[in-house]
Design an enzyme around this catalytic site. Structure first.
Site, short mmCIF file in Angstrom:
data_model
loop_
_atom_site.label_atom_id
_atom_site.label_comp_id
_atom_site.label_asym_id
_atom_site.label_seq_id
_atom_site.Cartn_x
_atom_site.Cartn_y
_atom_site.Cartn_z
N HIS A 258 -2.06 10.52 6.24
CA HIS A 258 -2.14 9.88 4.93
C HIS A 258 -3.36 10.40 4.17
O HIS A 258 -4.18 11.14 4.71
CB HIS A 258 -2.22 8.36 5.08
CG HIS A 258 -3.46 7.89 5.80
ND1 HIS A 258 -4.42 7.14 5.18
CD2 HIS A 258 -3.89 8.08 7.08
CE1 HIS A 258 -5.38 6.86 6.05
NE2 HIS A 258 -5.09 7.43 7.20
N CYS B 208 -2.22 8.87 -2.03
CA CYS B 208 -1.38 8.68 -0.85
C CYS B 208 0.10 8.95 -1.12
O CYS B 208 0.75 9.65 -0.34
CB CYS B 208 -1.57 7.28 -0.27
SG CYS B 208 -1.05 5.90 -1.31
N HIS C 266 -0.48 1.06 0.22
CA HIS C 266 -0.84 2.39 0.74
C HIS C 266 0.32 2.87 1.58
O HIS C 266 1.01 2.08 2.23
CB HIS C 266 -2.12 2.28 1.58
CG HIS C 266 -2.63 3.58 2.09
ND1 HIS C 266 -3.16 4.55 1.27
CD2 HIS C 266 -2.68 4.10 3.34
CE1 HIS C 266 -3.53 5.59 2.00
NE2 HIS C 266 -3.24 5.35 3.27
#
Length: 171
Positions: free
Chosen positions: A137, A74, A125
Site C-alpha cells: 500500500h 493509496c 485506506h
C-alpha cells in the site's frame, strides 16, 4: 558479585527480547517455503506479478491525489498495481473501489484481494493483499511499502476485504 551477574544476565535477556521484537516488526516480503506450499499456482504467479510492481514502486512517496512515481496515494497505487500486474482496470478512488467485487472474510483472503481500513471516522485506506498476512500500500509516512495486517495499528483499523473477479494472465 553474584548480584552483578544476575543484573548482567537480566540485561542480556532484555537486549535479546528487544532485538527479537524489533525484527518482528519488519514485513517478510520474501517467499517463505511454508508460504509457497500454501499458495496455488495462480496465486504464486499473481504474487510474482504484484512483487514486480512493488519493486518498481517501493519507496515512492505518498501524495494525496498523486498517481505517478513522483508521488501516489493509496487508491491510485492499488489501481496501478491491478493494471500493471493483472491488466485489470479498477476505479480510481477508495470510495469507488469499496463497491467492486464482493466482501470476503479475513480467513478467505487470497493474493490480490483488496484490503480496506478505516483510519479515521471519514478516511478510508486500501491496499492489495499479498498473502501471509501482508499487504502492499501507499503509507502516508513511508510511501509504497509492504505491511503486516497483524501490526497493532493496522489490526485496529482493519475494516474488510473484497475479492474482485478477474482472469489473471501473467505479464
Amino acid at each position: 558479585m553474584s548480584q552483578w551477574l544476575s543484573c548482567a544476565s537480566q540485561f542480556k535477556a532484555l537486549l535479546l527480547c528487544s532485538a527479537l521484537i524489533g525484527c518482528s516488526s519488519h514485513p517478510n516480503v520474501e517467499f517463505t517455503p511454508q508460504h509457497i506450499i500454501s499458495l496455488s499456482k495462480q496465486e504464486k504467479q499473481l504474487k510474482r506479478s504484484l512483487m514486480a510492481v512493488y519493486n518498481v514502486w517501493q519507496g515512492v512517496p505518498y501524495r494525496l491525489g498523486g498517481n505517478s512515481l513522483n508521488g501516489v496515494d493509496c487508491s491510485a497505487f492499488v489501481q496501478t498495481a491491478y493494471q500493471q500486474a493483472m491488466g485489470y482496470q479498477i476505479p480510481r478512488t477508495t470510495l469507488e473501489q469499496v463497491k467492486i467485487g464482493r466482501e470476503i472474510s479475513y480467513q478467505q483472503a487470497s493474493v490480490g484481494d483488496l484490503v480496506f481500513f478505516k483510519t479515521s471516522p471519514k478516511v478510508r485506506h486500501v491496499g492489495v493483499y499479498m498473502g501471509n498476512k501482508q499487504f502492499m500500500h501507499a503509507s502516508t509516512s513511508k510511501g509504497i511499502i509492504i505491511s503486516k495486517l497483524d501490526n497493532p495499528y493496522w489490526a485496529s483499523k482493519y475494516w474488510h476485504m473484497r475479492r474482485v473477479s478477474f482472469s489473471f494472465e501473467p505479464h
